[in-house]
Every structure is written in C-alpha cells, then in structure tokens.
Scaffold this motif. Structure first.
Motif, PDB file in Angstrom:
ATOM      1  N   ASP A   1       0.847  -1.195   0.000  1.00  0.00           N
ATOM      2  CA  ASP A   1       0.000   0.000   0.000  1.00  0.00           C
ATOM      3  C   ASP A   1       0.886   1.251   0.000  1.00  0.00           C
ATOM      4  OD1 ASP A   1      -1.581   2.206   0.749  1.00  0.00           O
ATOM      5  OD2 ASP A   1      -2.968   0.946   1.873  1.00  0.00           O
ATOM      6  N   GLU A   2       0.862   2.035  -1.087  1.00  0.00           N
ATOM      7  CA  GLU A   2       1.713   3.220  -1.183  1.00  0.00           C
ATOM      8  C   GLU A   2       1.361   4.270  -0.136  1.00  0.00           C
ATOM      9  OE1 GLU A   2       2.025   1.120  -5.035  1.00  0.00           O
ATOM     10  OE2 GLU A   2       0.274   1.896  -3.924  1.00  0.00           O
ATOM     11  N   ARG A   3       0.100   4.355   0.229  1.00  0.00           N
ATOM     12  CA  ARG A   3      -0.269   5.318   1.270  1.00  0.00           C
ATOM     13  C   ARG A   3       0.408   4.959   2.581  1.00  0.00           C
ATOM     14  NH1 ARG A   3      -6.347   5.996   3.528  1.00  0.00           N
ATOM     15  NH2 ARG A   3      -5.876   3.821   3.994  1.00  0.00           N
TER      16      ARG A   3
ATOM     17  N   THR B   1      -1.874   5.187 -10.566  1.00  0.00           N
ATOM     18  CA  THR B   1      -2.247   5.982  -9.392  1.00  0.00           C
ATOM     19  C   THR B   1      -1.398   5.680  -8.168  1.00  0.00           C
ATOM     20  OG1 THR B   1      -3.932   4.351  -8.788  1.00  0.00           O
ATOM     21  CG2 THR B   1      -4.633   6.228 -10.157  1.00  0.00           C
TER      22      THR B   1
ATOM     23  N   ARG C   1      -0.148   8.737  -6.494  1.00  0.00           N
ATOM     24  CA  ARG C   1      -1.180   9.579  -5.889  1.00  0.00           C
ATOM     25  C   ARG C   1      -1.412   9.189  -4.426  1.00  0.00           C
ATOM     26  NH1 ARG C   1      -0.307  12.045 -10.173  1.00  0.00           N
ATOM     27  NH2 ARG C   1      -1.933  12.695 -11.641  1.00  0.00           N
ATOM     28  N   ASN C   2      -1.182   7.925  -4.150  1.00  0.00           N
ATOM     29  CA  ASN C   2      -1.398   7.458  -2.780  1.00  0.00           C
ATOM     30  C   ASN C   2      -0.287   7.896  -1.830  1.00  0.00           C
ATOM     31  OD1 ASN C   2      -3.854   6.009  -3.288  1.00  0.00           O
ATOM     32  ND2 ASN C   2      -2.617   4.458  -4.343  1.00  0.00           N
TER      33      ASN C   2
END
Length: 584
Positions: free
Chosen positions: A54-56, A81, A84-85
């Motif tokens: 999970d990039e976030r 995307t 974007r995270n």
C-alpha cells in the motif's frame, strides 16, 4: 539471477547519488516501471529496503523512519495511481519537515496526455507535498547526463536544506532487462556548505572568481575579496556587469572569446562563482566550481558544480582569508596569476587591427571617454558583447537585462535607473530592434536630461547575421523572418531624428567614423546638459560581423589552425561524425 545494476544510466546515477547523500533506507512498493531501480537497490548491500504493498502506508512508514532516525528515507513505486497514494504521507512530511525522497517511476514522458495506459502527468505537484519536484528522463548524451546529475543533486540536497522536507523524483524507465553493470559510474556530487560547517581546502589550488551580473559592491566586500586574492594568488573574472571595483580584476572577455587559441590562464582548479546570470558567455576551464550564494541553490552554470556555499559572499571570503597562512601575497608581482591574465590580455590588444565601422568600433572609441562615476546600460548580446571587449573606468557601474535576457525593456530600465539618481550620468547602448521594441519609453514625461542613448541602427537583427551564427549560413534567406530586416523605417535617417527631437531630445547621428568622432565628445561630455541625448549610429551588418570575427581571431595556435583546416575540409557534420567514432 540479478547480480548487478541496471544498464539504464539514469538509474545508475540516482543510485550513486543516493549513496553519496546518505539515503540508505527505502520503503518499496511493487510494480513494473520501478523494476530497474528497485532491483539495482536490492543488489547493493549499502541499502536497507522495507516492503509495503500500500503506497499510502509506505509514505507514512517513511515518515516514521525519518522521524525516528533523523535520516532521509526513499520511497519507490510504479506508475498509474500508485504515486497519488503518496500524497497524504508526503503532506505530513512537508509540514513536519521530514526528509522523504519520493521516487515515482514513469514511462517515457511523451506518453503523458496521449491515452497511454498507466501513464500520469507528474509535472505539476501540489505545493505542500514536496519542496522540489524534478523530472529524470533517460540518458542518451552527455548533455542528458549533466541534466540528470544536476536535477538529482538538486532534489537530494533539498531533503536537508533550510530545515529539510520531502522531495520528488520522476524517474523514467525503458524497462531494460539487462543488469550487467557491475560498478556505478563516476558521477558529479554536489554538497551544500552552511555557515559553521567544515570548509573544503583551497591550499595549493589555482583559483579564479567568476562574477556574474552583480549589484554594486560595498567597500567591505571589495576589501575582503582583495585580501582573499592576495592570500590565494587568485583573480576576478567576469564582464562589465560584474561591477567589481577591486585590484584583482581582469577584463577576461577578449581572452575567453578567442576561437583559435586557448590561453593557459583559462585553466583553473577551482572556479568560485558569485553573482547572477552573466551575458558574457565566458568559459574558463575549471576542474570544479564552487557556487557562493545566500539562496543556497545549486545552480550549475559551468557544468562542474561541486559545492554550493549557503552564505553571504563576504562571509565566505572572510572565512577563507582567516584560514590562509597570510593575507599577504607570497609570490613576486611578476609571477602572479593576475599578471598572467594581464600579460595575455595586453598581447591580444596589441594585435587588434583597424576595425570596420560597427558597434565594436564604437565601443572601442567610446569606452575610454565615458565620464567617471557614470552608469552604463547595455542591450543584450551584440551591444553587451561589443562593449565587453574594451575596459571602462572602474568607477562606472554597468547593467544589462540578462535576467530574462530579452530585448524588450533595455531603454525602460535605463530610464528608470536615471530617474532615481538625477545627479549621475546614465548612458545606454542598444540596437535598432531593441530601441524600436521599447520606443514608447522615450515618450515618458519623466525622462531627465541625465540620460544619453546610443542606437546602433543596422536595419536588421545583426546577431543573426554574424559569421558564427547558424542563421548566417542561410545568407539572404535569413533576412525576411529570422533576422527581421527592413522594419522601423529601414534605417531611415528621419524617423528617430524627428521622434526624439519632438520629445525634447538632443539628436545626433553618424554614418561613418568621421561623423562618429565629431559627435563623440559632445555625447560623452561630463558636463550636465539641459536635454537628454539620442545618438543614432548607422552601421552595416556585414561590417558588424567582420569586426566580431576580427576580435575573436586575434591569435592562432598551430593546433587550432589544424582543427580549422579539418573543419573546413570535412564540414561541421563530418567533424561531429569523427568525434562520435572516436568517442569524444
């Protein structure tokens, strides 16, 4: 099994610079476009890598690592995307000033906006997720390599600059599957030195200070630079806009413009770069460049930047004076680096021939006549270059619009400056295109009698007719559109005369050397006059080119003559082909 670095050069450069700037910990997210970068990191034991799908979450993990260790942390993700995270975590890093380097991998930048799958436009970032964002395309030439190194050094330095914070690198990949590179390439490192940091050593170095466009020098700064030059046997180079009034100045433009001889004095170990953009196009050959500027930005004008000193110029030079064994020059006056430049300059000036009637000839005659303590404003390119060939009194301040480097406001800048110092004489030299571009400024009701303008009217953009300009090869075909010949009255002897006289100017003109010399004493009189002046000088673009060629080829070495013969025989394309074959 992968055992080396990616063969993609931009990836190699980034990995090498991350090691130099101590970016050791990475939080990696899976993907295709970041394979070459991530695999290169994975196979280097210097790096410690943590995984996060999970990039976030990855971005917040990086925040935690950076906060705990106080060290910079890198992120790597793929296209689409994924980046974007990163935004919530990078926003956190921005406001907490955490050194997080977000490396977002990308396909070719040209695919953005062309409906290519998984390709986003990352050229514009929200202003509070990173302190800097740079694009890092693939490297195919030496110019690409320089641009890549400069951009990546800038981004990595920003992680810890002025309190620190996040930075973004958009890294292009070609999906190269070869990892045959066993050693990282030698890359140019740039380090930032702040006040209080340990200073690199200058002992035994051959040193020149290159000054770009510079504000008037204080007595204190001038004195400090003079003491520095005495202590380190250094010289100060630049052009008229450098405005340095001290004892170690060299009018280096004539020496550095010589096409057929490379003077040995041009080679230095360290070039100390101060000031802003220079229009002199000087090219001293330095092993490395030290930039000194309070903005702390790693601006690489000479493509050899090694350090950026984030401090005032006076602080820099004073610190090095303190470290010198003595502020007295320990070498004989006949053996100084300054004398080497002065001797070279004198040798060239003795060879200046009788020049044709041109901007350069006008500068040659006018420069020594300008009154002390006056101010000189020069139009960019042709006028600035022409006047840089000849020294002016050291009390004269000089300016040119080299910041934006346009012809559109030369006279307006001169008028503005003359308004606030009514007791000082202001001279300006512009070409006809620059004059007419800014013609409405002459009608300003505030124009004062202390302003005098010389207009070199050759009826064309003379820059495009010079022998060494690409457009000149087109001959008359360049006149209509490229060089814009024939506008503004086509060298009318009445247009500027009546316009300026109707506005209250004292007008004079010259079509030849005799006319010019007849009017010169009036134009340069140190006495106040009751009207501003406009001196229109009608020259020919062919003579302008001949004068420039004469000044640029005053001396020829045997090697330069041989190179010229080869170039004439093979042409530009043939020479470039041979260079590629030889790998030069």
């Amino acid at each position: 099994m992968i055992s080396g670095y990616s063969d993609e050069v931009n990836v190699q450069i980034l990995v090498a610079l991350m090691k130099h700037h101590h970016v050791q910990k990475i939080v990696a997210s899976p993907g295709a476009t970041n394979v070459t970068f991530l695999a290169s990191l994975q196979n280097d034991p210097y790096f410690t890598i943590y995984s996060s799908v999970d990039e976030r979450s990855a971005a917040y993990m990086a925040c935690g690592i950076a906060a705990e260790t106080g060290e910079p942390v890198a992120l790597t993700c793929t296209g689409a995307t994924a980046s974007r995270n990163y935004m919530p975590g990078l926003t956190e890093a921005y406001y907490r000033k955490l050194p997080v380097l977000a490396v977002t991998s990308s396909q070719h930048l040209g695919k953005a906006g062309n409906m290519s799958p998984q390709m986003l436009d990352r050229t514009s970032e929200p202003n509070d997720i990173c302190r800097i964002s740079v694009q890092c395309p693939s490297v195919y030439s030496e110019e690409d390599r320089w641009a890549c190194e400069a951009a990546l050094n800038r981004a990595l330095l920003e992680l810890t600059h002025a309190g620190g914070g996040p930075a973004h690198v958009n890294l292009v990949t070609t999906y190269n599957t070869s990892f045959s590179t066993k050693e990282l390439p030698a890359v140019r490192y740039v380090d930032r030195i702040d006040v209080g940091d340990s200073l690199p050593n200058l002992a035994g170095k051959r040193i020149a200070i290159y000054v770009g466009a510079h504000a008037p020098w204080s007595k204190e700064l001038t004195s400090t630079v003079d003491r520095f030059c005495a202590a380190y046997n250094a010289v100060v180079l630049g052009d008229h806009t450098s405005n340095y009034p001290g004892e170690y100045w060299v009018d280096g433009s004539l020496i550095m413009k010589q096409e057929n001889r490379f003077a040995p004095c041009r080679t230095v170990d360290v070039l100390i770069h101060v000031g802003e953009i220079s229009g002199a196009y000087g090219d001293p050959q330095a092993n490395e460049v030290w930039r000194v500027s309070l903005d702390g930005e790693p601006r690489d004008a000479f493509k050899k930047l090694r350090y950026i000193f984030n401090m005032k110029e006076g602080v820099f030079f004073d610190e090095y004076v303190k470290r010198a064994d003595s502020v007295e020059n320990s070498v004989s006056s006949s053996d100084t680096f300054l004398q080497e430049w002065l001797d070279e300059d004198a040798k060239l000036r003795a060879k200046i021939p009788e020049l044709p009637f041109s901007n350069i000839w006008c500068a040659q005659q006018t420069a020594p006549m300008l009154p002390a303590n006056s101010v000189l404003h020069l139009g960019i390119l042709n006028s600035l270059r022409s006047w840089n060939f000849f020294p002016v009194d050291r009390s004269i301040r000089c300016y040119a619009n080299t910041g934006g480097f346009g012809i559109d406001g030369c006279m307006s800048s001169l008028i503005g400056a003359s308004l606030v110092s009514p007791n000082r004489l202001f001279f300006g030299v512009v070409g006809d295109l620059a004059c007419f571009y800014d013609l409405n400024s002459l009608g300003n009701r505030n124009v004062q009698p202390n302003m005098r303008i010389m207009v070199i009217n050759n009826g064309v953009g003379a820059e495009f007719k010079n022998y060494n300009h690409n457009a000149a090869r087109l001959g008359k075909d360049a006149d209509a559109y490229i060089a814009a010949r024939g506008h503004y009255g086509n060298k009318s002897h009445e247009l500027l005369k009546h316009y300026s006289q109707d506005l209250g100017f004292e007008y004079m003109c010259a079509d030849n050397k005799e006319d010019f010399l007849t009017n010169l004493s009036r134009f340069t009189t140190p006495d106040p006059t009751d009207r501003p002046m406009l001196f229109e000088v009608f020259t020919d673009s062919a003579d302008e080119s001949k004068a420039l060629q004469a000044m640029s080829t005053l001396e020829t070495s045997a090697s330069a003559a041989a190179k010229g013969a080869v170039k004439n025989l093979l042409g530009e394309r043939g020479v470039n082909t041979i260079k590629r074959i030889l790998g030069k």
